[in-house]
Enzyme design. Structure first.
Site, short mmCIF file in Angstrom:
data_model
loop_
_atom_site.label_atom_id
_atom_site.label_comp_id
_atom_site.label_asym_id
_atom_site.label_seq_id
_atom_site.Cartn_x
_atom_site.Cartn_y
_atom_site.Cartn_z
N LYS A 14 0.83 -1.22 0.00
CA LYS A 14 0.00 0.00 0.00
C LYS A 14 0.87 1.27 0.00
O LYS A 14 0.63 2.18 -0.77
CB LYS A 14 -0.92 0.05 1.23
CG LYS A 14 -1.94 -1.05 1.33
CD LYS A 14 -2.92 -0.79 2.44
CE LYS A 14 -2.32 -0.80 3.85
NZ LYS A 14 -1.89 -2.12 4.32
N ARG A 89 -10.61 1.29 7.85
CA ARG A 89 -10.29 -0.10 8.15
C ARG A 89 -11.44 -0.84 8.80
O ARG A 89 -11.30 -2.02 9.11
CB ARG A 89 -9.09 -0.14 9.10
CG ARG A 89 -7.79 -0.49 8.36
CD ARG A 89 -6.65 -0.23 9.29
NE ARG A 89 -5.57 -1.13 9.15
CZ ARG A 89 -4.34 -0.74 8.78
NH1 ARG A 89 -4.09 0.50 8.44
NH2 ARG A 89 -3.35 -1.61 8.75
N ARG A 123 10.50 -8.03 6.41
CA ARG A 123 10.53 -6.59 6.11
C ARG A 123 11.43 -5.86 7.10
O ARG A 123 11.46 -6.16 8.28
CB ARG A 123 9.10 -6.06 6.22
CG ARG A 123 8.99 -4.56 6.07
CD ARG A 123 7.61 -4.13 5.66
NE ARG A 123 6.58 -4.40 6.66
CZ ARG A 123 5.30 -4.11 6.45
NH1 ARG A 123 4.92 -3.60 5.30
NH2 ARG A 123 4.40 -4.37 7.38
N ARG A 156 9.84 -3.49 12.21
CA ARG A 156 8.71 -2.82 12.85
C ARG A 156 8.25 -3.65 14.04
O ARG A 156 8.19 -4.87 13.95
CB ARG A 156 7.54 -2.70 11.85
CG ARG A 156 7.58 -1.44 11.04
CD ARG A 156 6.55 -1.45 9.94
NE ARG A 156 5.18 -1.75 10.36
CZ ARG A 156 4.12 -1.53 9.59
NH1 ARG A 156 4.25 -1.00 8.39
NH2 ARG A 156 2.91 -1.82 10.01
N ARG A 167 -3.12 -8.86 13.18
CA ARG A 167 -3.43 -7.91 12.12
C ARG A 167 -4.19 -8.59 10.98
O ARG A 167 -5.10 -8.01 10.40
CB ARG A 167 -2.15 -7.26 11.60
CG ARG A 167 -1.58 -6.27 12.60
CD ARG A 167 -0.09 -6.10 12.43
NE ARG A 167 0.28 -5.33 11.27
CZ ARG A 167 1.47 -5.40 10.68
NH1 ARG A 167 2.39 -6.24 11.13
NH2 ARG A 167 1.74 -4.65 9.66
P1 AMP Z 1 -0.11 0.01 8.72
O1 AMP Z 1 1.15 0.78 8.60
O2 AMP Z 1 -1.16 0.49 7.77
O3 AMP Z 1 0.11 -1.48 8.66
O4 AMP Z 1 -0.70 0.31 10.19
C1 AMP Z 1 0.03 -0.03 11.36
C2 AMP Z 1 -0.86 -0.01 12.57
O5 AMP Z 1 -1.39 1.30 12.78
C3 AMP Z 1 -2.08 -0.92 12.53
O6 AMP Z 1 -1.78 -2.27 12.88
C4 AMP Z 1 -2.96 -0.25 13.60
O7 AMP Z 1 -2.52 -0.51 14.91
C5 AMP Z 1 -2.70 1.24 13.32
N1 AMP Z 1 -3.64 1.76 12.30
C6 AMP Z 1 -3.31 2.20 11.05
N2 AMP Z 1 -4.40 2.62 10.39
C7 AMP Z 1 -5.45 2.45 11.25
C8 AMP Z 1 -6.85 2.69 11.17
N3 AMP Z 1 -7.40 3.18 10.06
N4 AMP Z 1 -7.61 2.40 12.24
C9 AMP Z 1 -7.07 1.92 13.37
N5 AMP Z 1 -5.78 1.63 13.52
C10 AMP Z 1 -4.95 1.91 12.47
#
Ligand code: AMP
Length: 225
Positions: A14, A89, A123, A156, A167
């Protein structure tokens, strides 16, 4: 003005695809996970509230994420539009988004869970510029060091097998239904995320009738260097 939503399971690319789409189209990339990670790294008050939730792979509360989005979009630095990645989400976030902003399309990067595990568990992320690497397919030239800025590479905190399982569960339970909602509104472009990033970007642009992606030319190496 173009407004796109980038959706897809963890590790589907993404962030990479959003950045490639924004580069020459003058769109602003809004990575919700990146904004939240910034708060954790900078030890802000918000960062302290969400650090553990994020590390465990759970979703941060809707109120909090919505206020982050509202504040970010209120900057109005997106005259030509934006690509928002990592939002919405779940059903409530989708409602909030559809009530507040009109969108031109939702890009769904499709990737099987087995490939997600392979990508995410290998990663590494640059602590300085945020560039990501895969220690199998896309190794940095010097181990542990970013090719672009020389920053240190780390894993991460949510790229562990346990957090990834949480996740993936969150994704299948809460985010997939959002895709169905968007699909009913005929917004969704489904893209196979398995090929290399440039191929995936090419498919996205062709399907939206956008100009083809042109990779940045390599910097010339000065003679005598
Ligand atoms: P990502 O980098 O998109 O994988 O997001 C990393 C983490 O950020 C996720 O596992 C959630 O803990 C938090 N997060 C990101 N976007 C959202 C969202 N739209 N709603 C809630 N938590 C989010």
């Amino acid at each position: 003005m173009r407004k796109y939503v980038m959706m897809g399971v963890q590790g589907s690319g993404k962030g990479t695809q959003s950045a490639m789409l924004c580069r020459d189209l003058n769109l602003v990339h809004i990575g919700v996970g990146d904004i939240l990670r910034w708060h954790v790294q900078q030890h802000t008050k918000l960062g302290a509230q969400i650090r553990r939730i994020m590390a465990g792979g759970e979703l941060v509360s809707d109120d909090l994420v919505e206020s982050v989005i509202r504040r970010r979009l209120a900057d109005h630095d997106w005259n030509y539009g934006f690509v928002i990645d990592g939002f919405p989400r779940n059903g409530r976030q989708a409602e909030f988004f559809l009530e507040s902003y009109d969108i031109d399309g939702v890009i769904h990067l499709d990737l099987p869970d087995s490939e997600v595990r392979r990508r995410v568990l290998n990663r590494r992320l640059c602590t300085r510029c945020g560039m990501d690497y895969n220690i199998i397919d896309d190794r940095p030239e010097v181990e542990g060091q970013c090719d672009v800025c020389g920053g240190q590479l780390t894993t991460r905190p949510d790229d562990t097998p346990e957090a990834l399982a949480a996740r993936l569960r969150e994704y299948h339970d809460k985010t997939r239904p959002v895709l169905e909602l968007f699909r009913r509104k005929e917004y969704v472009l489904n893209v196979d995320a398995q090929p290399d990033p440039q191929t995936v970007q090419g498919v996205i642009r062709a399907r939206f009738g956008l100009p083809p992606y042109r990779p940045e030319p390599e910097m010339p190496v000065p003679s005598g260097a």
